[in-house]
Design a protein around this motif. Structure first.
Motif, mmCIF file in Angstrom:
data_model
loop_
_atom_site.group_PDB
_atom_site.id
_atom_site.type_symbol
_atom_site.label_atom_id
_atom_site.label_comp_id
_atom_site.label_asym_id
_atom_site.label_seq_id
_atom_site.Cartn_x
_atom_site.Cartn_y
_atom_site.Cartn_z
ATOM 1 N N ASN A 105 73.274 4.198 79.852
ATOM 2 C CA ASN A 105 71.863 4.510 79.601
ATOM 3 C C ASN A 105 71.293 3.586 78.526
ATOM 4 O O ASN A 105 70.200 3.023 78.681
ATOM 5 C CB ASN A 105 71.726 5.965 79.186
ATOM 6 N N ASP A 106 72.036 3.445 77.424
ATOM 7 C CA ASP A 106 71.568 2.565 76.342
ATOM 8 C C ASP A 106 71.386 1.140 76.830
ATOM 9 O O ASP A 106 70.435 0.449 76.439
ATOM 10 C CB ASP A 106 72.551 2.599 75.174
ATOM 11 N N GLU A 145 67.867 0.825 87.234
ATOM 12 C CA GLU A 145 66.639 0.841 86.449
ATOM 13 C C GLU A 145 65.394 0.681 87.323
ATOM 14 O O GLU A 145 64.324 1.225 87.028
ATOM 15 C CB GLU A 145 66.677 -0.233 85.345
ATOM 16 N N LEU A 192 65.872 7.783 82.891
ATOM 17 C CA LEU A 192 67.252 7.412 82.555
ATOM 18 C C LEU A 192 67.876 8.435 81.610
ATOM 19 O O LEU A 192 69.062 8.778 81.742
ATOM 20 C CB LEU A 192 67.279 6.019 81.932
ATOM 21 N N ASN A 193 67.093 8.935 80.658
ATOM 22 C CA ASN A 193 67.601 9.975 79.743
ATOM 23 C C ASN A 193 67.955 11.246 80.504
ATOM 24 O O ASN A 193 68.955 11.910 80.187
ATOM 25 C CB ASN A 193 66.555 10.282 78.676
ATOM 26 N N LYS A 233 68.220 0.952 79.284
ATOM 27 C CA LYS A 233 66.926 1.109 78.617
ATOM 28 C C LYS A 233 66.486 -0.173 77.917
ATOM 29 O O LYS A 233 65.292 -0.347 77.644
ATOM 30 C CB LYS A 233 66.973 2.273 77.627
ATOM 31 N N ASN A 234 67.441 -1.053 77.629
ATOM 32 C CA ASN A 234 67.090 -2.318 76.983
ATOM 33 C C ASN A 234 66.661 -3.396 77.972
ATOM 34 O O ASN A 234 66.209 -4.468 77.574
ATOM 35 C CB ASN A 234 68.279 -2.829 76.163
ATOM 36 N N ARG A 278 60.077 5.242 82.598
ATOM 37 C CA ARG A 278 61.372 4.880 83.211
ATOM 38 C C ARG A 278 62.523 5.357 82.351
ATOM 39 O O ARG A 278 63.526 5.882 82.848
ATOM 40 C CB ARG A 278 61.450 3.369 83.415
ATOM 41 N N ASN A 279 62.391 5.170 81.040
ATOM 42 C CA ASN A 279 63.464 5.561 80.132
ATOM 43 C C ASN A 279 63.631 7.083 80.070
ATOM 44 O O ASN A 279 64.731 7.583 79.831
ATOM 45 C CB ASN A 279 63.212 4.992 78.744
#
Length: 790
Positions: free
Chosen positions: A263-264, A215, A249-250, A267-268, A245-246
């Motif tokens: 990924n989920d 991340e 990641l996607n 992202k948290n 950033r997300n």
């Protein structure tokens, strides 16, 4: 007939249509081809040649690296804090993030991605879909970073874009894909003095690239699109940075680099920075780094640049004898130009140990903030002349403050503009918004500039240095209390009267001439007949009445810092030979060969004092301080190695006798608090020092494997404690040494310095007896002299 005419007209119009259609259709390609040819041949401006492509001129920061491999700091021009990393130092998932986000077909194109260009042409230009993504490949972006400044207008951007395509293709021919990737990461500007991924990892996460998490890497990759827009250090942009950033990641999930579950989960995770703003004024060893910068960049001394002839002499000798002094100007690169500390990416391997450096800085701050500064504020709070000595007149105080005005930037500018003294005072008595230093952090306040000068003169300063007596390697260097606000270096730049710390030099000649520590001298007043003086000069004694006119050992004399004994030594051997032996021991500064040398009236630096005292622990051999062990170029080639310069100053036997003498200072004399307050069991030879009016406090401590010394005092000699018990070296300076050595001994598993270390006696040397001055019940130093010495 009419039908034939209509058909003919139709055929003519169709031909025109076809001609115009193909002209319109082909024109962009023709124009593009012409532009590409022009760009390739330099018609649209200079293009980098093959040699430039293969060796791009990239500014690299030079790094100062500690003995134990920690980066202490860097030298660079503004916004060029770049340090290269190798491909294998960047985690694969960070590289995956870049490719997934910026150029998924990176490994399949030769610099230009045709599909991306078509997408941009159709979706972005024709259909105005701004979210469809850009068409620049990673290689094109690298070409832009390496060879282009921002364009001034749209025409310039078109010309630049065409040149980027050609440069990108040429880069692909010159470099492997992995090399292009790492060049891109090294070239990216991540803002906040973080150029390149190595600097970015340090600035934003206080780590190295190979330790970045997925991340964290995704955040940095996301910044590349627009670093200013996605600046994580800006608290107003946190949500925007998180969303970007997300997106990265996607993209990684989309192209199969990470799973949906991962990924989920990622992202948290909130963005948690360990942001450390990079500055020459902050971090570890700031004074040391500035010392290295100045000494390596020094020019050959010219007499006209010096007001002080002695300083000119010292620097001239260093230019000749010290290879580090002026290194950048005395050494040339293969192209014949001198080395540039800010752009050549030098690796400067220092001798400083980052652990000891941190301990030293902690010791200085701890003692000054918890003991000395509060006591000084408390003593001066009721004085109308604070922070100056109460025996100064109002006129003397005003003279000191005026000198402060004249030396300030504001004062110099006003004088340059022709302002009169009254006009300058008017400006300096006008309240302004100002930020001032405090031990609790920077304070915003309203204050007159004159009051700020007076305020800053309240602060007590310090210089501290520790070195290995055998190798000469400097292990810790603390030039002051806070480099951002006080940039004067009290280790090598500042010189102050050394007080009684000079007295060991008086005893050396006695030991050389066959005396031993237990030989006795009559403790009586000594007088000197000086030229042009009608009244004899008599150094003042501090002995108790019962100790006067009695026979005392030399060891007692040094332990109690008794001036009668010191003056007797000066009479026996003369001031000139004593000054000469001090110079052999490592004192560079001028020593005035007069009887007043018993008081240590000459101005000497901390570095000189530590270096000279290290001679005792190194069996009489003086080793000059070594600050840098080697210098490498950006490719790791060794450019220079620095070896210590040694000189046999005194015999091994004399050195050992002197250690015995100075151990008396610790065991029974002015430094006895090392035993009863700090509970050191180690062998410690030492000397405290206090100057007239207790303006300066000194302490030098010698152990078998480490010698350290410190000075404590104010910027002006007229600023000092009024009470002797607070202003003496045993109270001002000794605790800094003690706090430092407590930490060093507690960390002996890492530093390999132990309280059980021993001074090695010369072979076949007879044991030194215990002197009877310090036997139980005798009139020794323990009950009196450890609190007074001047």
């Amino acid at each position: 007939m009419l039908q034939f005419f209509s058909m003919s007209k139709f055929k003519i119009n169709r031909k025109k249509f076809n001609r115009y259609f193909w002209i319109i259709f082909a024109s962009p390609f023709v124009i593009l081809t012409i532009l590409l040819v022009l760009a390739a041949t330099g018609g649209l401006g200079d293009m980098p040649d093959i040699e430039t492509l293969e060796n791009p001129q990239i500014s690299l920061a030079s790094q100062v690296i500690s003995e134990d491999g920690e980066i202490l700091g860097s030298f660079y021009y503004q916004n060029q804090n770049r340090t290269n990393v190798d491909y294998d130092e960047v985690p694969s998932y960070v590289i995956d993030a870049l490719i997934a986000t910026e150029d998924i077909r990176f490994y399949r194109h030769a610099g230009i991605d045709a599909k991306s260009l078509v997408r941009v042409a159709v979706k972005t230009i024709l259909l105005q879909q701004r979210s469809s993504g850009g068409g620049s490949t990673i290689t094109q972006q690298l070409a832009k970073l390496l060879f282009h400044d921002p364009p001034r207008n749209m025409l310039g951007r078109i010309r630049q874009k065409i040149k980027e395509w050609i440069i990108a293709v040429r880069l692909e021919k010159a470099y492997a894909k992995e090399e292009i990737i790492i060049m891109y990461f090294n070239q990216c500007d991540f803002l906040n003095q973080a150029v390149g991924i190595k600097s970015a990892a340090q600035v934003y996460f206080s780590t190295l690239p190979d330790s970045l998490t997925i991340e964290q890497g995704a955040m940095l990759v996301g910044m590349a699109k627009n670093p200013s827009y996605y600046n994580p250090a800006d608290s107003t942009k946190k949500e925007r940075v998180m969303l970007r950033r997300n997106v990265v990641l996607n993209q990684m999930e989309k192209y199969g680099y990470i799973s949906r579950e991962l990924n989920d989960s990622l992202k948290n995770i909130p963005i948690e920075l360990k942001f450390q703003r990079i500055s020459h004024n902050q971090g570890l060893a700031t004074y040391f780094r500035e010392f290295i910068r100045k000494i390596m960049n020094a020019n050959e001394p010219r007499r006209g640049d010096y007001g002080d002839y002695l300083t000119y002499q010292e620097d001239s000798a260093r230019w000749v004898d010290d290879p580090l002094y002026g290194w950048c100007n005395k050494n040339k690169k293969p192209d014949g130009n001198p080395y540039n500390l800010y752009t050549d990416g030098l690796k400067i391997y220092s001798t400083v140990n980052s652990i000891m450096q941190e301990y030293a800085e902690q010791a200085v701050i701890q003692h000054l903030t918890t003991a000395i500064q509060p006591a000084f504020f408390d003593e001066k709070k009721k004085s109308s002349r604070a922070p100056f000595s109460s025996d100064l007149t109002s006129e003397q105080v005003q003279d000191i403050l005026w000198r402060g005005i004249v030396l300030s930037d504001r004062g110099r500018k006003l004088r340059d503009q022709g302002a009169t003294q009254s006009e300058i005072y008017e400006v300096f008595n006008e309240p302004v918004s100002i930020q001032i230093f405090s031990w609790n952090g920077t304070v915003d306040t309203i204050m007159t500039p004159l009051d700020s000068i007076r305020y800053y003169k309240h602060f007590i300063h310090s210089g501290f240095m520790a070195m290995d007596p055998e190798s000469g390697e400097v292990k810790a260097y603390v030039g002051g209390i806070n480099y951002s606000d006080f940039q004067y270096d009290h280790v090598t730049q500042g010189k102050r009267q050394v007080g009684s710390t000079f007295k060991p030099f008086l005893y050396i000649l006695a030991m050389q001439e066959g005396y031993n520590p237990c030989d006795k001298v009559l403790n009586v007043e000594q007088s000197f007949i000086l030229p042009n003086d009608t009244v004899p000069y008599r150094p003042r004694s501090l002995s108790k009445p019962e100790d006067l006119n009695t026979w005392k050992t030399l060891k007692w004399g040094l332990a109690t810092s008794e001036n009668n004994i010191s003056a007797w030594l000066v009479k026996q051997f003369g001031p000139k030979p004593i000054a000469d032996i001090a110079h052999k021991m490592g004192i560079i500064s001028y020593i005035d060969p007069v009887p007043a040398m018993v008081y240590g009236t000459s101005d000497v630096s901390v570095a000189e004092m530590v270096s000279s005292f290290a001679t005792f622990a190194n069996k009489g051999v003086h080793t000059e301080p070594v600050y840098v062990s080697r210098i490498e170029d950006k490719n790791g080639n060794v450019l220079a190695e620095f070896m210590p310069r040694r000189l046999e100053a005194i015999s091994e036997e004399t050195a050992y006798l002197m250690l015995n003498l100075m151990e008396g200072v610790t065991d029974f004399g002015t430094a006895i608090r090392l035993r009863y307050r700090y509970n050191f069991s180690a062998r410690i030879a030492a000397k405290t020092g206090t100057t007239q009016n207790h303006s300066d406090g000194w302490f030098i401590g010698v152990t078998p494997r480490l010698v350290a010394g410190t000075w404590v005092g104010a910027e002006d000699r007229s600023v000092h404690f009024d009470r002797m018990d607070l202003g003496q070296g045993a109270n001002l300076a000794l605790p800094i040494w003690a706090l430092f050595m407590e930490k060093v001994y507690a960390d002996s598993s890492n530093l390999k310095i132990y309280q059980t270390d021993e001074f090695e006696a010369p072979p076949n040397m007879a044991p030194i007896p215990n002197c009877d001055d310090f036997t139980s019940g005798s009139s020794g130093a323990y009950d009196y002299y450890w609190e007074t010495e001047w």
